[in-house]
Write a protein that holds these residues in place. Structure first.
Motif, PDB file in Angstrom:
ATOM      1  N   SER A  62     -68.313  -9.989  22.965  1.00 37.13           N
ATOM      2  CA  SER A  62     -67.436 -10.882  22.203  1.00 37.13           C
ATOM      3  C   SER A  62     -67.907 -12.331  22.269  1.00 37.13           C
ATOM      4  O   SER A  62     -67.302 -13.205  21.653  1.00 37.13           O
ATOM      5  CB  SER A  62     -65.999 -10.775  22.713  1.00 37.13           C
ATOM      6  OG  SER A  62     -65.935 -11.158  24.064  1.00 37.13           O
ATOM      7  N   TRP A  65     -68.531 -14.065  18.915  1.00 32.31           N
ATOM      8  CA  TRP A  65     -67.302 -14.353  18.165  1.00 32.31           C
ATOM      9  C   TRP A  65     -66.575 -15.565  18.724  1.00 32.31           C
ATOM     10  O   TRP A  65     -66.015 -16.359  17.977  1.00 32.31           O
ATOM     11  CB  TRP A  65     -66.391 -13.128  18.141  1.00 32.31           C
ATOM     12  CG  TRP A  65     -66.948 -12.065  17.261  1.00 32.31           C
ATOM     13  CD1 TRP A  65     -67.573 -10.921  17.645  1.00 32.31           C
ATOM     14  CD2 TRP A  65     -66.983 -12.071  15.829  1.00 32.31           C
ATOM     15  NE1 TRP A  65     -67.984 -10.212  16.550  1.00 32.31           N
ATOM     16  CE2 TRP A  65     -67.632 -10.898  15.422  1.00 32.31           C
ATOM     17  CE3 TRP A  65     -66.534 -12.958  14.855  1.00 32.31           C
ATOM     18  CZ2 TRP A  65     -67.841 -10.583  14.087  1.00 32.31           C
ATOM     19  CZ3 TRP A  65     -66.731 -12.638  13.532  1.00 32.31           C
ATOM     20  CH2 TRP A  65     -67.380 -11.461  13.157  1.00 32.31           C
ATOM     21  N   ILE A  68     -68.596 -18.568  17.530  1.00 32.62           N
ATOM     22  CA  ILE A  68     -68.372 -18.790  16.090  1.00 32.62           C
ATOM     23  C   ILE A  68     -66.996 -19.413  15.863  1.00 32.62           C
ATOM     24  O   ILE A  68     -66.855 -20.390  15.125  1.00 32.62           O
ATOM     25  CB  ILE A  68     -68.513 -17.473  15.295  1.00 32.62           C
ATOM     26  CG1 ILE A  68     -69.978 -17.043  15.264  1.00 32.62           C
ATOM     27  CG2 ILE A  68     -67.960 -17.626  13.878  1.00 32.62           C
ATOM     28  CD1 ILE A  68     -70.202 -15.626  14.747  1.00 32.62           C
ATOM     29  N   SER A  69     -65.975 -18.862  16.525  1.00 25.61           N
ATOM     30  CA  SER A  69     -64.622 -19.415  16.410  1.00 25.61           C
ATOM     31  C   SER A  69     -64.594 -20.863  16.867  1.00 25.61           C
ATOM     32  O   SER A  69     -63.968 -21.727  16.239  1.00 25.61           O
ATOM     33  CB  SER A  69     -63.651 -18.580  17.245  1.00 25.61           C
ATOM     34  OG  SER A  69     -62.391 -19.161  17.286  1.00 25.61           O
ATOM     35  N   SER A 102     -60.848 -18.141  12.417  1.00 32.11           N
ATOM     36  CA  SER A 102     -60.677 -18.076  13.871  1.00 32.11           C
ATOM     37  C   SER A 102     -59.836 -16.857  14.258  1.00 32.11           C
ATOM     38  O   SER A 102     -60.088 -16.232  15.287  1.00 32.11           O
ATOM     39  CB  SER A 102     -60.057 -19.365  14.416  1.00 32.11           C
ATOM     40  OG  SER A 102     -58.741 -19.539  13.958  1.00 32.11           O
ATOM     41  N   SER A 105     -62.066 -13.754  14.239  1.00 32.78           N
ATOM     42  CA  SER A 105     -62.959 -13.736  15.406  1.00 32.78           C
ATOM     43  C   SER A 105     -62.184 -13.368  16.678  1.00 32.78           C
ATOM     44  O   SER A 105     -62.718 -12.682  17.552  1.00 32.78           O
ATOM     45  CB  SER A 105     -63.690 -15.058  15.563  1.00 32.78           C
ATOM     46  OG  SER A 105     -62.811 -16.091  15.905  1.00 32.78           O
ATOM     47  N   GLU A 106     -60.931 -13.786  16.787  1.00 31.84           N
ATOM     48  CA  GLU A 106     -60.132 -13.435  17.959  1.00 31.84           C
ATOM     49  C   GLU A 106     -59.744 -11.957  17.948  1.00 31.84           C
ATOM     50  O   GLU A 106     -59.698 -11.322  19.003  1.00 31.84           O
ATOM     51  CB  GLU A 106     -58.898 -14.327  18.049  1.00 31.84           C
ATOM     52  CG  GLU A 106     -59.273 -15.734  18.464  1.00 31.84           C
ATOM     53  CD  GLU A 106     -58.126 -16.716  18.348  1.00 31.84           C
ATOM     54  OE1 GLU A 106     -57.033 -16.323  17.895  1.00 31.84           O
ATOM     55  OE2 GLU A 106     -58.335 -17.882  18.713  1.00 31.84           O
ATOM     56  N   VAL A 108     -61.554  -9.532  16.642  1.00 30.18           N
ATOM     57  CA  VAL A 108     -62.790  -8.831  17.024  1.00 30.18           C
ATOM     58  C   VAL A 108     -63.027  -8.970  18.531  1.00 30.18           C
ATOM     59  O   VAL A 108     -63.342  -7.995  19.210  1.00 30.18           O
ATOM     60  CB  VAL A 108     -63.996  -9.356  16.216  1.00 30.18           C
ATOM     61  CG1 VAL A 108     -65.305  -8.816  16.763  1.00 30.18           C
ATOM     62  CG2 VAL A 108     -63.843  -8.988  14.744  1.00 30.18           C
ATOM     63  N   ALA A 109     -62.864 -10.173  19.062  1.00 25.41           N
ATOM     64  CA  ALA A 109     -63.057 -10.383  20.501  1.00 25.41           C
ATOM     65  C   ALA A 109     -62.059  -9.554  21.301  1.00 25.41           C
ATOM     66  O   ALA A 109     -62.420  -8.949  22.322  1.00 25.41           O
ATOM     67  CB  ALA A 109     -62.921 -11.871  20.845  1.00 25.41           C
ATOM     68  N   GLN A 112     -63.126  -5.941  21.313  1.00 26.11           N
ATOM     69  CA  GLN A 112     -64.291  -5.750  22.179  1.00 26.11           C
ATOM     70  C   GLN A 112     -63.934  -5.896  23.654  1.00 26.11           C
ATOM     71  O   GLN A 112     -64.587  -5.317  24.512  1.00 26.11           O
ATOM     72  CB  GLN A 112     -65.394  -6.724  21.794  1.00 26.11           C
ATOM     73  CG  GLN A 112     -65.991  -6.404  20.443  1.00 26.11           C
ATOM     74  CD  GLN A 112     -67.018  -7.430  19.994  1.00 26.11           C
ATOM     75  OE1 GLN A 112     -67.095  -8.522  20.527  1.00 26.11           O
ATOM     76  NE2 GLN A 112     -67.794  -7.066  18.994  1.00 26.11           N
TER      77      GLN A 112
END
Length: 177
Positions: A62, A65, A68-69, A102, A105-106, A108-109, A112
């Motif tokens: 993660s 991500w 990136i966020s 954002s 991305s959270e 996905v994190a 994971q």
């Protein structure tokens, strides 16, 4: 897991900053555009920096991500500071796209992190709230700046609470040898 447990305080600070930002937005609903831009810019910048730091210190999948966020948050904060005379509609779009990206991305994190921590759903819920908030802003852009202030304040408080809860869950992770 030990690395995640060591940065629990970054998540806590991120949540506290979100709650403070949300309360300030609700206390002063008739806030001027310039002050709203400054509040949003400061929040996005701090949130972005903490996400980048967490991503750099976190060595799981993660990591990208989080970085990136964080970069998106820093960029959103810079845009808010560089162009303080931005119109309410333009600010609305900046906030909406930042919240969606954002939030994704959270989510996905959080997915994971399922292998690493329990109750990762708090990060997923925070991300989902962010995405929903961004979509609502895009669907009803004409609702006006006052509505944006109220939505942003409520979102920030709920999001901040989820990050605070997550920080204490992460803090309880066992140290590895």
């Amino acid at each position: 897991m030990d690395q995640i447990a060591r940065i629990w305080w970054l998540i806590l600070i991120r949540g506290i900053v979100a709650v403070i930002f949300g309360i300030l937005a609700l206390i002063w609903p008739a806030i001027t555009l310039l002050v709203l831009v400054i509040f949003f810019g400061a929040y996005a910048l701090v949130n972005g920096i903490f996400s980048i730091v967490a991503g750099v210190r976190h060595n799981a999948t993660s990591r990208a991500w989080l970085i990136i966020s964080g970069v998106l948050g820093v960029l959103a904060g810079i845009v808010a500071f560089v162009w303080p005379g931005i119109t309410s509609l333009a600010l609305l779009y900046v906030v909406a796209f930042w919240a969606i990206f954002s939030g994704v991305s959270e989510i996905v994190a959080g997915i994971q992190m399922r292998k690493v921590i329990e109750n990762e759903w708090m990060l997923i819920i925070g991300g989902a709230l962010s995405v929903i908030f961004g979509i609502l802003l895009l669907v009803w852009p004409g609702a006006g700046l006052l509505t944006l202030v109220w939505l942003l304040g409520i979102f920030a408080i709920i999001y901040g609470i989820t990050m605070i809860v997550l920080s204490f869950r992460v803090k309880k992770l066992p140290a590895t040898a």
